[in-house]
Design a protein around this motif. Sequence first.
Motif, PDB file in Angstrom:
ATOM      1  N   ILE A  46      -5.076 -10.672   8.633  1.00 24.12           N
ATOM      2  CA  ILE A  46      -4.244  -9.582   8.807  1.00 24.12           C
ATOM      3  C   ILE A  46      -2.615  -9.168   8.562  1.00 24.12           C
ATOM      4  CG2 ILE A  46      -3.515  -8.173  10.881  1.00 24.12           C
ATOM      5  CD1 ILE A  46      -6.079  -8.854  12.226  1.00 24.12           C
ATOM      6  N   LEU A  47      -2.337 -10.458   8.624  1.00 28.57           N
ATOM      7  CA  LEU A  47      -0.605 -10.412   8.231  1.00 28.57           C
ATOM      8  C   LEU A  47      -0.621 -10.330   6.565  1.00 28.57           C
ATOM      9  CD1 LEU A  47       2.118 -11.161   8.803  1.00 28.57           C
ATOM     10  CD2 LEU A  47       1.921 -13.408   7.968  1.00 28.57           C
ATOM     11  N   SER A  48      -1.724 -10.807   5.899  1.00 26.81           N
ATOM     12  CA  SER A  48      -1.472 -10.259   4.305  1.00 26.81           C
ATOM     13  C   SER A  48      -1.802  -8.943   4.174  1.00 26.81           C
ATOM     14  CB  SER A  48      -2.770 -11.110   3.817  1.00 26.81           C
ATOM     15  OG  SER A  48      -2.695 -10.790   2.490  1.00 26.81           O
ATOM     16  N   MET A  49      -2.731  -8.245   4.921  1.00 21.40           N
ATOM     17  CA  MET A  49      -2.948  -6.865   4.804  1.00 21.40           C
ATOM     18  C   MET A  49      -1.734  -6.266   5.175  1.00 21.40           C
ATOM     19  SD  MET A  49      -6.663  -6.461   6.927  1.00 21.40           S
ATOM     20  CE  MET A  49      -8.310  -7.211   6.308  1.00 21.40           C
ATOM     21  N   ILE A  50      -0.813  -6.529   6.172  1.00 23.13           N
ATOM     22  CA  ILE A  50       0.527  -5.687   6.598  1.00 23.13           C
ATOM     23  C   ILE A  50       1.399  -5.908   5.556  1.00 23.13           C
ATOM     24  CG2 ILE A  50       2.101  -6.038   8.324  1.00 23.13           C
ATOM     25  CD1 ILE A  50       0.324  -6.548  10.611  1.00 23.13           C
ATOM     26  N   ARG A  51       1.519  -7.071   5.135  1.00 25.29           N
ATOM     27  CA  ARG A  51       2.557  -7.433   3.905  1.00 25.29           C
ATOM     28  C   ARG A  51       2.087  -6.542   2.643  1.00 25.29           C
ATOM     29  NH1 ARG A  51       3.239 -14.011   4.999  1.00 25.29           N
ATOM     30  NH2 ARG A  51       5.172 -13.977   5.803  1.00 25.29           N
ATOM     31  N   SER A  52       0.687  -6.240   2.544  1.00 22.20           N
ATOM     32  CA  SER A  52       0.306  -5.660   1.320  1.00 22.20           C
ATOM     33  C   SER A  52       0.957  -4.105   1.486  1.00 22.20           C
ATOM     34  CB  SER A  52      -1.026  -5.522   1.085  1.00 22.20           C
ATOM     35  OG  SER A  52      -1.604  -4.622   1.975  1.00 22.20           O
ATOM     36  N   PHE A  53       1.136  -3.642   2.669  1.00 16.78           N
ATOM     37  CA  PHE A  53       1.742  -2.039   2.845  1.00 16.78           C
ATOM     38  C   PHE A  53       2.939  -2.093   2.508  1.00 16.78           C
ATOM     39  CE2 PHE A  53      -1.098  -1.723   6.992  1.00 16.78           C
ATOM     40  CZ  PHE A  53      -2.232  -1.670   6.352  1.00 16.78           C
ATOM     41  N   GLY A  54       3.888  -2.900   2.144  1.00 12.69           N
ATOM     42  CA  GLY A  54       5.359  -2.598   1.639  1.00 12.69           C
ATOM     43  C   GLY A  54       5.975  -2.040   2.872  1.00 12.69           C
ATOM     44  N   GLU A  55       6.875  -1.397   2.104  1.00 11.64           N
ATOM     45  CA  GLU A  55       7.920  -0.483   3.137  1.00 11.64           C
ATOM     46  C   GLU A  55       7.278   1.008   3.213  1.00 11.64           C
ATOM     47  OE1 GLU A  55      11.824   0.145   1.259  1.00 11.64           O
ATOM     48  OE2 GLU A  55      11.942  -2.232   1.447  1.00 11.64           O
ATOM     49  N   LEU A  56       6.196   1.348   2.660  1.00  8.99           N
ATOM     50  CA  LEU A  56       5.390   2.880   2.915  1.00  8.99           C
ATOM     51  C   LEU A  56       4.117   2.490   3.186  1.00  8.99           C
ATOM     52  CD1 LEU A  56       7.344   4.733   0.073  1.00  8.99           C
ATOM     53  CD2 LEU A  56       7.858   4.755   2.491  1.00  8.99           C
ATOM     54  N   PRO A  57       3.635   2.200   4.270  1.00  8.42           N
ATOM     55  CA  PRO A  57       2.313   2.025   4.725  1.00  8.42           C
ATOM     56  C   PRO A  57       1.479   3.247   4.380  1.00  8.42           C
ATOM     57  CG  PRO A  57       3.744   1.301   6.455  1.00  8.42           C
ATOM     58  CD  PRO A  57       4.498   1.972   5.513  1.00  8.42           C
ATOM     59  N   PRO A  58       0.249   2.967   3.949  1.00 11.42           N
ATOM     60  CA  PRO A  58      -0.568   4.087   3.482  1.00 11.42           C
ATOM     61  C   PRO A  58      -1.187   4.942   4.566  1.00 11.42           C
ATOM     62  CG  PRO A  58      -1.950   2.020   3.101  1.00 11.42           C
ATOM     63  CD  PRO A  58      -0.201   1.760   3.614  1.00 11.42           C
ATOM     64  N   ALA A  59      -1.058   4.438   5.554  1.00  6.86           N
ATOM     65  CA  ALA A  59      -1.617   5.083   7.111  1.00  6.86           C
ATOM     66  C   ALA A  59      -0.833   4.506   8.191  1.00  6.86           C
ATOM     67  CB  ALA A  59      -2.927   5.138   7.200  1.00  6.86           C
ATOM     68  N   PRO A  60      -0.824   5.112   9.408  1.00  8.74           N
ATOM     69  CA  PRO A  60      -0.381   4.546  10.575  1.00  8.74           C
ATOM     70  C   PRO A  60      -1.198   3.252  10.963  1.00  8.74           C
ATOM     71  CG  PRO A  60      -0.673   6.883  10.929  1.00  8.74           C
ATOM     72  CD  PRO A  60      -1.370   6.503   9.501  1.00  8.74           C
ATOM     73  N   TRP A  61      -0.530   2.239  11.464  1.00  8.37           N
ATOM     74  CA  TRP A  61      -1.170   0.990  11.981  1.00  8.37           C
ATOM     75  C   TRP A  61      -0.279   0.564  13.047  1.00  8.37           C
ATOM     76  CZ3 TRP A  61       1.386  -3.607  11.931  1.00  8.37           C
ATOM     77  CH2 TRP A  61       2.791  -3.580  11.313  1.00  8.37           C
TER      78      TRP A  61
END
Length: 312
Positions: free
Chosen positions: A118-133
């Motif tokens: 899950i941390l890898s997923m969050i890190r993949s979002f960068g500064e502009l997440p593609p959707a709320p999380w």
Amino acid sequence: MTLRVASALDLAKGVRSFELVRPDGAALPAFTPGSHVSVQTPSGAWRKYSLCNDPAERHHYVIAVKNEIGSQGGSRSMHEKLRVGDTLSVSEPANAFALVAKARAYIFIAGGIGITPILSMIRSFGELPPAPWKLHYLSRDPESTAFLDVLSHPALRPYVVVHHSSGDPAKSYDLWPALEKPNGAHVYCCGPRRLMEAVRDMTGHWSPANVHFESFTEGGGTKPDDRPFTVKLARSAKEFEIPVGKSILSVVREHGCHANWSCESGTCGTCRTGLLEGQADHRDMVLLPEEMESQIMICVSRAKSERLVIDL
């Protein structure tokens, strides 16, 4: 691949991260958020570990290993024998817990070391997440909570809830408010079996396509009342005994029979197989109640009857 341990860091009590690189410094194979690699540990056993770094980082892989009490030696040997500069045999990345693109929202639920994919997923979002999380991260206490410093960063703090139970059931975290109303979000849960079963029960009214689980307990683990049983493959009429401690999948593969598989933990659904006769002991996180009489996940499930006939 043969990879070298570039660094090792104690993240929390009983949890250590290892940075793996190519000895020549070349780029590593690309991976997607939620991926894992199989590692031959110093004990000789192969174990799966999630990649917890940003997938954009091709110069290294980072895994986090919990020193499991009572393990057969894989994780223990990683802690006790592996040193910076040592090399390991490592598979290319695979993904049985893929992040769905263009989701309306994401609800992440992690228990203990289940934070890693899950941390890898969050890190993949960068500064502009593609959707709320939102992340709900459950652990026993701060001392055993990996990546607590990372997830306490001011940029992430509004999206992260960290709960410590101190081992007291009365202090368990209530996930129901987050899961009560299906809202089109995708739920990702990784952690102890107890947590995943609770989330499965609380999301029974959600679309199964929106709820995802990850586990690394291959074969689903052994229970005290497990006993051998027989499996017949309907298409070839071959019969095999499934001993305690081995899955149907592992036995049929040992005998050269083809079967689809991926996670080996009953969470991805790849090994779904028709159940033609017998009563299964279902141990997966995928099948709906109405599917249990006619389907079986052969990577984890066993038999309540003495014999099963499956569509292979």
